[in-house]
Design a protein around this motif. Structure first.
Motif, mmCIF file in Angstrom:
data_model
loop_
_atom_site.group_PDB
_atom_site.id
_atom_site.type_symbol
_atom_site.label_atom_id
_atom_site.label_comp_id
_atom_site.label_asym_id
_atom_site.label_seq_id
_atom_site.Cartn_x
_atom_site.Cartn_y
_atom_site.Cartn_z
ATOM 1 N N SER A 80 5.837 119.617 111.693
ATOM 2 C CA SER A 80 6.119 119.197 110.317
ATOM 3 C C SER A 80 7.577 118.760 110.281
ATOM 4 O O SER A 80 8.331 119.053 111.206
ATOM 5 C CB SER A 80 5.870 120.339 109.326
ATOM 6 O OG SER A 80 6.913 121.284 109.388
ATOM 7 N N PRO A 81 7.969 118.076 109.223
ATOM 8 C CA PRO A 81 9.375 117.690 109.119
ATOM 9 C C PRO A 81 10.331 118.889 109.244
ATOM 10 O O PRO A 81 11.453 118.728 109.717
ATOM 11 C CB PRO A 81 9.469 117.039 107.735
ATOM 12 C CG PRO A 81 8.102 116.476 107.521
ATOM 13 C CD PRO A 81 7.169 117.495 108.129
ATOM 14 N N SER A 82 9.869 120.062 108.881
ATOM 15 C CA SER A 82 10.730 121.246 108.985
ATOM 16 C C SER A 82 10.993 121.642 110.440
ATOM 17 O O SER A 82 11.915 122.406 110.710
ATOM 18 C CB SER A 82 10.127 122.428 108.219
ATOM 19 O OG SER A 82 8.928 122.850 108.836
ATOM 20 N N THR A 83 10.213 121.115 111.394
ATOM 21 C CA THR A 83 10.420 121.441 112.811
ATOM 22 C C THR A 83 11.237 120.369 113.534
ATOM 23 O O THR A 83 11.567 120.551 114.703
ATOM 24 C CB THR A 83 9.073 121.612 113.563
ATOM 25 O OG1 THR A 83 8.397 120.349 113.619
ATOM 26 C CG2 THR A 83 8.194 122.666 112.906
ATOM 27 N N TRP A 84 11.539 119.273 112.863
ATOM 28 C CA TRP A 84 12.249 118.182 113.526
ATOM 29 C C TRP A 84 13.704 118.562 113.763
ATOM 30 O O TRP A 84 14.391 119.027 112.840
ATOM 31 C CB TRP A 84 12.191 116.910 112.690
ATOM 32 C CG TRP A 84 10.799 116.346 112.522
ATOM 33 C CD1 TRP A 84 9.676 116.706 113.206
ATOM 34 C CD2 TRP A 84 10.398 115.335 111.608
ATOM 35 N NE1 TRP A 84 8.600 115.976 112.784
ATOM 36 C CE2 TRP A 84 9.011 115.125 111.797
ATOM 37 C CE3 TRP A 84 11.065 114.590 110.642
ATOM 38 C CZ2 TRP A 84 8.294 114.190 111.063
ATOM 39 C CZ3 TRP A 84 10.353 113.667 109.916
ATOM 40 C CH2 TRP A 84 8.980 113.456 110.122
ATOM 41 N N THR A 85 14.175 118.342 114.983
ATOM 42 C CA THR A 85 15.570 118.625 115.319
ATOM 43 C C THR A 85 16.354 117.354 115.596
ATOM 44 O O THR A 85 17.545 117.413 115.872
ATOM 45 C CB THR A 85 15.662 119.555 116.551
ATOM 46 O OG1 THR A 85 14.989 118.920 117.648
ATOM 47 C CG2 THR A 85 15.033 120.914 116.255
ATOM 48 N N GLU A 86 15.675 116.228 115.556
ATOM 49 C CA GLU A 86 16.330 114.933 115.704
ATOM 50 C C GLU A 86 15.645 113.937 114.784
ATOM 51 O O GLU A 86 14.642 114.258 114.153
ATOM 52 C CB GLU A 86 16.325 114.463 117.167
ATOM 53 C CG GLU A 86 14.979 114.535 117.847
ATOM 54 C CD GLU A 86 15.089 114.333 119.347
ATOM 55 O OE1 GLU A 86 15.065 113.169 119.770
ATOM 56 O OE2 GLU A 86 15.184 115.335 120.072
ATOM 57 N N GLU A 87 16.214 112.745 114.712
ATOM 58 C CA GLU A 87 15.680 111.729 113.807
ATOM 59 C C GLU A 87 14.304 111.242 114.270
ATOM 60 O O GLU A 87 14.142 110.868 115.427
ATOM 61 C CB GLU A 87 16.629 110.531 113.724
ATOM 62 C CG GLU A 87 17.824 110.763 112.836
ATOM 63 C CD GLU A 87 17.438 110.995 111.392
ATOM 64 O OE1 GLU A 87 16.664 110.200 110.811
ATOM 65 O OE2 GLU A 87 17.909 112.001 110.832
ATOM 66 N N PRO A 88 13.335 111.240 113.375
ATOM 67 C CA PRO A 88 12.003 110.726 113.727
ATOM 68 C C PRO A 88 12.018 109.199 113.755
ATOM 69 O O PRO A 88 12.993 108.572 113.315
ATOM 70 C CB PRO A 88 11.142 111.241 112.567
ATOM 71 C CG PRO A 88 12.080 111.258 111.411
ATOM 72 C CD PRO A 88 13.410 111.686 111.991
ATOM 73 N N PRO A 89 10.957 108.597 114.224
ATOM 74 C CA PRO A 89 10.849 107.134 114.143
ATOM 75 C C PRO A 89 11.030 106.669 112.692
ATOM 76 O O PRO A 89 10.650 107.373 111.751
ATOM 77 C CB PRO A 89 9.426 106.862 114.645
ATOM 78 C CG PRO A 89 9.117 108.029 115.527
ATOM 79 C CD PRO A 89 9.799 109.201 114.877
ATOM 80 N N THR A 90 11.593 105.505 112.544
ATOM 81 C CA THR A 90 11.850 104.979 111.201
ATOM 82 C C THR A 90 10.536 104.615 110.509
ATOM 83 O O THR A 90 9.510 104.389 111.156
ATOM 84 C CB THR A 90 12.738 103.722 111.253
ATOM 85 O OG1 THR A 90 12.018 102.672 111.909
ATOM 86 C CG2 THR A 90 14.057 104.000 111.968
ATOM 87 N N TRP A 91 10.608 104.534 109.192
ATOM 88 C CA TRP A 91 9.451 104.112 108.402
ATOM 89 C C TRP A 91 9.035 102.701 108.811
ATOM 90 O O TRP A 91 7.845 102.414 108.960
ATOM 91 C CB TRP A 91 9.800 104.188 106.917
ATOM 92 C CG TRP A 91 8.693 103.786 105.994
ATOM 93 C CD1 TRP A 91 8.687 102.731 105.136
ATOM 94 C CD2 TRP A 91 7.421 104.439 105.826
ATOM 95 N NE1 TRP A 91 7.491 102.684 104.445
ATOM 96 C CE2 TRP A 91 6.701 103.729 104.843
ATOM 97 C CE3 TRP A 91 6.832 105.557 106.400
ATOM 98 C CZ2 TRP A 91 5.422 104.074 104.432
ATOM 99 C CZ3 TRP A 91 5.552 105.912 105.986
ATOM 100 C CH2 TRP A 91 4.861 105.178 105.022
ATOM 101 N N LYS A 92 10.014 101.828 109.037
ATOM 102 C CA LYS A 92 9.722 100.454 109.445
ATOM 103 C C LYS A 92 8.974 100.450 110.783
ATOM 104 O O LYS A 92 8.001 99.710 110.952
ATOM 105 C CB LYS A 92 11.024 99.658 109.552
ATOM 106 C CG LYS A 92 10.821 98.212 109.913
ATOM 107 C CD LYS A 92 12.140 97.461 109.949
ATOM 108 C CE LYS A 92 11.895 96.017 110.345
ATOM 109 N NZ LYS A 92 13.125 95.254 110.430
ATOM 110 N N GLU A 93 9.414 101.251 111.749
ATOM 111 C CA GLU A 93 8.738 101.332 113.044
ATOM 112 C C GLU A 93 7.304 101.841 112.887
ATOM 113 O O GLU A 93 6.369 101.301 113.489
ATOM 114 C CB GLU A 93 9.517 102.265 113.975
ATOM 115 C CG GLU A 93 8.879 102.449 115.333
ATOM 116 C CD GLU A 93 9.641 103.426 116.214
ATOM 117 O OE1 GLU A 93 9.038 103.897 117.193
ATOM 118 O OE2 GLU A 93 10.815 103.737 115.937
ATOM 119 N N LEU A 94 7.127 102.873 112.066
ATOM 120 C CA LEU A 94 5.787 103.409 111.847
ATOM 121 C C LEU A 94 4.872 102.388 111.183
ATOM 122 O O LEU A 94 3.709 102.243 111.566
ATOM 123 C CB LEU A 94 5.848 104.689 111.018
ATOM 124 C CG LEU A 94 6.495 105.893 111.706
ATOM 125 C CD1 LEU A 94 6.611 107.050 110.729
ATOM 126 C CD2 LEU A 94 5.731 106.295 112.943
#
Length: 158
Positions: A80-94
């Protein structure tokens, strides 16, 4: 089991077009909001749809996945977003992957739907073609969450 490939690919494309229509209308400022009562954001659900479809198409076969391996740590089961420790892929990339994925898979797997998996998977799936309906109901499931999250965000903004 003999598949009508055109029907299956058309179904996959149709579901994705609907998903793209819903997601294309979402304000980019809403994609990372996790409303009360939810575990994940719209961005997470879109990334999960992409990862899940790629994972299932490549599950129990020899071909390499099309999606970067890093997607698992952002969008895999139990994340989940609460487990992310770095930047996820951008909305544009997704959004770009959401748009191109069906055609990429169709080009790669056309004519291969009868190809057997290395072993039978859960639910008794034993060919690549039997994977497509499973990815479609999964996409609809998460699309429902995307729509629910958006309604909550919109309701809380009023």
């Amino acid at each position: 089991m003999k598949f009508n490939e055109d029907v299956l690919w058309n179904q996959l494309l149709d579901v994705r077009q609907f998903t793209l229509g819903v997601c294309g209308a979402i304000n980019s400022e809403q994609v990372d909001v996790v409303p009360q009562g939810f575990n994940n954001s719209i961005r997470w659900n879109v990334g999960h749809i992409i990862l899940d479809q790629d994972t299932w198409f490549h599950y129990l076969i020899e071909d390499e996945a099309e999606i970067p391996a890093t997607y698992e740590k952002f969008f895999g089961f139990g994340t989940s977003p609460s487990t992310w420790t770095e930047e996820p892929p951008t909305w544009k990339e997704l959004m770009e992957l959401l748009k191109t994925q069906p055609e990429v898979l169709k080009l790669k797997f056309s004519g291969r739907l009868e190809e057997p998996l290395q072993r039978e998977s859960e639910l008794g799936m034993s060919t690549i073609g039997e994977i497509i309906p499973r990815t479609l109901y999964h996409e609809w499931y998460h699309l429902g969450y995307i729509q629910s999250i958006r309604r909550c965000i919109d309701a809380n903004a009023q």
